[in-house]
Design an enzyme around this catalytic site. Structure first.
Site, PDB file in Angstrom:
ATOM      1  N   ARG A  59       0.846  -1.206   0.000  1.00  0.00           N
ATOM      2  CA  ARG A  59       0.000   0.000   0.000  1.00  0.00           C
ATOM      3  C   ARG A  59       0.878   1.252   0.000  1.00  0.00           C
ATOM      4  O   ARG A  59       0.519   2.272  -0.584  1.00  0.00           O
ATOM      5  CB  ARG A  59      -0.945  -0.016   1.214  1.00  0.00           C
ATOM      6  CG  ARG A  59      -2.000  -1.128   1.091  1.00  0.00           C
ATOM      7  CD  ARG A  59      -2.998  -1.091   2.195  1.00  0.00           C
ATOM      8  NE  ARG A  59      -3.762   0.150   2.148  1.00  0.00           N
ATOM      9  CZ  ARG A  59      -4.463   0.603   3.186  1.00  0.00           C
ATOM     10  NH1 ARG A  59      -4.475  -0.084   4.312  1.00  0.00           N
ATOM     11  NH2 ARG A  59      -5.139   1.717   3.096  1.00  0.00           N
ATOM     12  N   ASP A  94      -2.765   7.752   3.630  1.00  0.00           N
ATOM     13  CA  ASP A  94      -1.882   8.258   2.565  1.00  0.00           C
ATOM     14  C   ASP A  94      -1.541   9.725   2.847  1.00  0.00           C
ATOM     15  O   ASP A  94      -2.094  10.331   3.764  1.00  0.00           O
ATOM     16  CB  ASP A  94      -2.582   8.101   1.192  1.00  0.00           C
ATOM     17  CG  ASP A  94      -3.894   8.874   1.107  1.00  0.00           C
ATOM     18  OD1 ASP A  94      -4.956   8.247   0.875  1.00  0.00           O
ATOM     19  OD2 ASP A  94      -3.880  10.114   1.281  1.00  0.00           O
ATOM     20  N   HIS A 109      -6.004   7.760  11.834  1.00  0.00           N
ATOM     21  CA  HIS A 109      -5.653   6.340  11.737  1.00  0.00           C
ATOM     22  C   HIS A 109      -4.179   6.134  11.468  1.00  0.00           C
ATOM     23  O   HIS A 109      -3.754   5.053  11.081  1.00  0.00           O
ATOM     24  CB  HIS A 109      -6.469   5.661  10.627  1.00  0.00           C
ATOM     25  CG  HIS A 109      -7.907   5.532  10.990  1.00  0.00           C
ATOM     26  ND1 HIS A 109      -8.868   5.182  10.085  1.00  0.00           N
ATOM     27  CD2 HIS A 109      -8.548   5.737  12.160  1.00  0.00           C
ATOM     28  CE1 HIS A 109     -10.045   5.166  10.696  1.00  0.00           C
ATOM     29  NE2 HIS A 109      -9.865   5.504  11.943  1.00  0.00           N
ATOM     30  N   CYS A 117       7.889   2.212  16.741  1.00  0.00           N
ATOM     31  CA  CYS A 117       8.432   1.084  17.504  1.00  0.00           C
ATOM     32  C   CYS A 117       7.422   0.710  18.583  1.00  0.00           C
ATOM     33  O   CYS A 117       7.067   1.546  19.434  1.00  0.00           O
ATOM     34  CB  CYS A 117       9.766   1.474  18.159  1.00  0.00           C
ATOM     35  SG  CYS A 117      10.367   0.175  19.261  1.00  0.00           S
ATOM     36  N   GLY A 175     -16.255  11.152   1.201  1.00  0.00           N
ATOM     37  CA  GLY A 175     -15.676   9.870   0.777  1.00  0.00           C
ATOM     38  C   GLY A 175     -15.498   8.853   1.882  1.00  0.00           C
ATOM     39  O   GLY A 175     -14.492   8.136   1.911  1.00  0.00           O
TER      40      GLY A 175
HETATM   41  P1  NAD Z   1     -14.754  -0.700  14.438  1.00  0.00           P
HETATM   42  O1  NAD Z   1     -15.433  -1.749  15.243  1.00  0.00           O
HETATM   43  O2  NAD Z   1     -15.010   0.731  14.734  1.00  0.00           O
HETATM   44  O3  NAD Z   1     -14.990  -0.941  12.921  1.00  0.00           O
HETATM   45  C1  NAD Z   1     -15.274  -2.185  12.527  1.00  0.00           C
HETATM   46  C2  NAD Z   1     -15.808  -1.980  11.149  1.00  0.00           C
HETATM   47  O4  NAD Z   1     -14.894  -2.602  10.308  1.00  0.00           O
HETATM   48  C3  NAD Z   1     -17.196  -2.576  10.989  1.00  0.00           C
HETATM   49  O5  NAD Z   1     -18.168  -1.557  11.026  1.00  0.00           O
HETATM   50  C4  NAD Z   1     -17.080  -3.211   9.639  1.00  0.00           C
HETATM   51  O6  NAD Z   1     -17.499  -2.267   8.686  1.00  0.00           O
HETATM   52  C5  NAD Z   1     -15.596  -3.404   9.437  1.00  0.00           C
HETATM   53  N1  NAD Z   1     -15.207  -4.782   9.642  1.00  0.00           N
HETATM   54  C6  NAD Z   1     -15.006  -5.438  10.799  1.00  0.00           C
HETATM   55  N2  NAD Z   1     -14.629  -6.706  10.546  1.00  0.00           N
HETATM   56  C7  NAD Z   1     -14.567  -6.799   9.200  1.00  0.00           C
HETATM   57  C8  NAD Z   1     -14.221  -7.842   8.293  1.00  0.00           C
HETATM   58  N3  NAD Z   1     -13.861  -9.035   8.744  1.00  0.00           N
HETATM   59  N4  NAD Z   1     -14.261  -7.579   6.965  1.00  0.00           N
HETATM   60  C9  NAD Z   1     -14.609  -6.353   6.521  1.00  0.00           C
HETATM   61  N5  NAD Z   1     -14.945  -5.339   7.314  1.00  0.00           N
HETATM   62  C10 NAD Z   1     -14.923  -5.578   8.618  1.00  0.00           C
HETATM   63  O7  NAD Z   1     -13.209  -0.941  14.497  1.00  0.00           O
HETATM   64  P2  NAD Z   1     -12.392  -0.791  15.804  1.00  0.00           P
HETATM   65  O8  NAD Z   1     -11.914  -2.118  16.259  1.00  0.00           O
HETATM   66  O9  NAD Z   1     -13.164   0.053  16.782  1.00  0.00           O
HETATM   67  O10 NAD Z   1     -11.163   0.067  15.196  1.00  0.00           O
HETATM   68  C11 NAD Z   1     -10.662   1.111  15.979  1.00  0.00           C
HETATM   69  C12 NAD Z   1     -10.147   2.115  15.021  1.00  0.00           C
HETATM   70  O11 NAD Z   1      -9.073   1.576  14.193  1.00  0.00           O
HETATM   71  C13 NAD Z   1     -11.231   2.566  14.077  1.00  0.00           C
HETATM   72  O12 NAD Z   1     -11.165   3.966  13.974  1.00  0.00           O
HETATM   73  C14 NAD Z   1     -10.816   1.926  12.770  1.00  0.00           C
HETATM   74  O13 NAD Z   1     -11.219   2.703  11.651  1.00  0.00           O
HETATM   75  C15 NAD Z   1      -9.297   1.967  12.857  1.00  0.00           C
HETATM   76  N6  NAD Z   1      -8.731   1.055  11.875  1.00  0.00           N
HETATM   77  C16 NAD Z   1      -7.778   1.494  10.977  1.00  0.00           C
HETATM   78  C17 NAD Z   1      -7.305   0.608  10.021  1.00  0.00           C
HETATM   79  C18 NAD Z   1      -6.308   1.047   8.992  1.00  0.00           C
HETATM   80  O14 NAD Z   1      -5.977   0.266   8.082  1.00  0.00           O
HETATM   81  N7  NAD Z   1      -5.842   2.295   9.110  1.00  0.00           N
HETATM   82  C19 NAD Z   1      -7.749  -0.688   9.980  1.00  0.00           C
HETATM   83  C20 NAD Z   1      -8.670  -1.070  10.916  1.00  0.00           C
HETATM   84  C21 NAD Z   1      -9.172  -0.192  11.875  1.00  0.00           C
HETATM   85  N1  APR Z   2     -15.692   9.881  -4.845  1.00  0.00           N
HETATM   86  C1  APR Z   2     -16.357  10.024  -3.667  1.00  0.00           C
HETATM   87  N2  APR Z   2     -16.644   8.992  -2.836  1.00  0.00           N
HETATM   88  C2  APR Z   2     -16.234   7.766  -3.216  1.00  0.00           C
HETATM   89  C3  APR Z   2     -15.538   7.531  -4.426  1.00  0.00           C
HETATM   90  C4  APR Z   2     -15.266   8.664  -5.254  1.00  0.00           C
HETATM   91  N3  APR Z   2     -14.627   8.552  -6.421  1.00  0.00           N
HETATM   92  N4  APR Z   2     -15.294   6.195  -4.526  1.00  0.00           N
HETATM   93  C5  APR Z   2     -15.808   5.621  -3.415  1.00  0.00           C
HETATM   94  N5  APR Z   2     -16.398   6.555  -2.633  1.00  0.00           N
HETATM   95  C6  APR Z   2     -17.082   6.369  -1.347  1.00  0.00           C
HETATM   96  C7  APR Z   2     -17.865   5.083  -1.249  1.00  0.00           C
HETATM   97  O1  APR Z   2     -19.197   5.302  -1.690  1.00  0.00           O
HETATM   98  C8  APR Z   2     -17.788   4.789   0.246  1.00  0.00           C
HETATM   99  O2  APR Z   2     -18.905   5.377   0.910  1.00  0.00           O
HETATM  100  O3  APR Z   2     -16.076   6.299  -0.383  1.00  0.00           O
HETATM  101  C9  APR Z   2     -16.515   5.503   0.714  1.00  0.00           C
HETATM  102  C10 APR Z   2     -15.391   4.535   1.078  1.00  0.00           C
HETATM  103  O4  APR Z   2     -15.809   3.816   2.218  1.00  0.00           O
HETATM  104  P1  APR Z   2     -14.809   2.753   2.852  1.00  0.00           P
HETATM  105  O5  APR Z   2     -14.238   1.916   1.780  1.00  0.00           O
HETATM  106  O6  APR Z   2     -15.533   2.113   3.998  1.00  0.00           O
HETATM  107  O7  APR Z   2     -13.601   3.647   3.431  1.00  0.00           O
HETATM  108  P2  APR Z   2     -13.607   4.493   4.761  1.00  0.00           P
HETATM  109  O8  APR Z   2     -14.975   5.048   5.073  1.00  0.00           O
HETATM  110  O9  APR Z   2     -12.485   5.450   4.654  1.00  0.00           O
HETATM  111  O10 APR Z   2     -13.234   3.379   5.877  1.00  0.00           O
HETATM  112  C11 APR Z   2     -13.087   3.863   7.238  1.00  0.00           C
HETATM  113  O11 APR Z   2     -12.224   1.716   7.967  1.00  0.00           O
HETATM  114  O12 APR Z   2     -10.861  -0.103   7.492  1.00  0.00           O
HETATM  115  C12 APR Z   2     -10.969   1.061   8.217  1.00  0.00           C
HETATM  116  O13 APR Z   2      -9.283   2.443   8.966  1.00  0.00           O
HETATM  117  C13 APR Z   2      -9.904   1.998   7.805  1.00  0.00           C
HETATM  118  O14 APR Z   2      -9.915   4.354   7.520  1.00  0.00           O
HETATM  119  C14 APR Z   2     -10.635   3.168   7.186  1.00  0.00           C
HETATM  120  C15 APR Z   2     -11.959   3.107   7.902  1.00  0.00           C
END
Ligand code: NAD
Ligand code: APR
Length: 233
Positions: A59, A94, A109, A117, A175
């Site tokens: 990534r 990013d 995040h 570390c 988004g």
């Molecule tokens: P959370 O419980 O707030 O979010 C869980 C969400 O992740 C669910 O609503 C679901 O949409 C999704 N989810 C859970 N299991 C999944 C699966 N197996 N496949 C697909 N989607 C799944 O998460 P949390 O434990 O409270 O996380 C704490 C914080 O860490 C949150 O703000 C979360 O966004 C962040 N986080 C960041 C990253 C990253 O890559 N930066 C990854 C995971 C979590």
């Molecule tokens: N323009 C605007 N919106 C878009 C576009 C685009 N070109 N393409 C996709 N989207 C929207 C989708 O409709 C969707 O609602 O962006 C959203 C992406 O949602 P997710 O894939 O769930 O991403 P995000 O909301 O950032 O996830 C939240 O979850 O896994 C964790 O930490 C991770 O930061 C992430 C968090």
């Protein structure tokens, strides 16, 4: 900008989608290709740090090879034209907001381009490829990880974020699917404080009904259009 003195903007993966960086929950999203439990949880990292580094190295390479898009640039311009009155909070790891000219971006995040570390909490700029066996440059422990918040961990800067929200008179979500907390709860916090709310997203999200207004369409079209309107107001 006349009507709003203080805009707080939350962005998610959708704002970087047109730069080629994947979203998480759309069709073909990252969580349909990788097991979230394996690559985005502390337990997954403890089980197999090499796999987690491999996931984030890929990534990070995508991010470094990507270009910011018109949505990032428009938000950078909005901030520049109204210094101190537009704050960007992002769930994205990013650096495309910064490359689009934004400053002071709150990365709740963490950041793909930073390393952490797990033993001494030292942070440094991550190389393009992190080596899972490389020791911490500060304490020498073999515990280096990407500086990213995983599921089950507490997001960064939450006190700052809630204080920013109390000062805002407009909250905009761009988004994001509105499915992951605490970010998904910010719109309800804003509404409870009587703050105007706007969602800009490709299509309706899980939280759309909570917003006063929604703009649907690709961010590279809807965000510049919205910014033009704000700057012209
Ligand atoms: P959370 O419980 O707030 O979010 C869980 C969400 O992740 C669910 O609503 C679901 O949409 C999704 N989810 C859970 N299991 C999944 C699966 N197996 N496949 C697909 N989607 C799944 O998460 P949390 O434990 O409270 O996380 C704490 C914080 O860490 C949150 O703000 C979360 O966004 C962040 N986080 C960041 C990253 C990253 O890559 N930066 C990854 C995971 C979590
Ligand atoms: N323009 C605007 N919106 C878009 C576009 C685009 N070109 N393409 C996709 N989207 C929207 C989708 O409709 C969707 O609602 O962006 C959203 C992406 O949602 P997710 O894939 O769930 O991403 P995000 O909301 O950032 O996830 C939240 O979850 O896994 C964790 O930490 C991770 O930061 C992430 C968090």
């Amino acid at each position: 900008m006349a009507h709003h003195q203080n805009i707080v903007i939350l962005t998610g993966a959708g704002v970087s989608a047109e730069s080629g960086l994947g979203t998480f929950r759309d069709a073909g999203g990252i969580w349909t290709k990788y097991d979230l439990e394996e690559v985005a949880t502390p337990e997954g990292f403890a089980r197999n740090p090499a796999l987690v580094h491999e996931f984030y190295n890929a990534r990070r390479a995508n991010c470094l090879d990507a270009h910011h898009n018109e949505a990032h640039t428009a938000l950078g311009r909005l901030q520049a034209e109204h210094p101190g009155r537009v704050t960007l909070i992002t769930q994205n790891i990013d650096d495309l907001h910064e490359r689009g000219g934004a400053t002071g971006v709150v990365h709740m995040h963490g950041e793909l381009l930073r390393a952490l570390c797990a033993a001494c909490a030292h942070r440094w700029d991550a190389p393009r490829e992190m080596d899972p066996t490389a020791p911490c440059p500060s304490c020498n422990a073999a515990a280096t990880r990407p500086d990213i918040v995983w599921f089950g961990e507490i997001p960064y800067h939450m006190d700052e974020i809630y204080s920013l929200l109390t000062e805002a008179d407009l909250f905009v979500a761009i988004g994001t699917s509105g499915t992951v907390y605490p970010a998904a709860g910010f719109v309800s916090e804003a509404r409870a404080m009587g703050i105007a709310t706007l969602e800009i997203n490709l299509e309706p999200s899980e939280g759309s009904a909570l917003f006063d207004r929604t703009l649907h369409g690709p961010a590279t079209e809807t965000v510049p259009e919205w910014v033009e309107g704000v700057l012209g107001a």
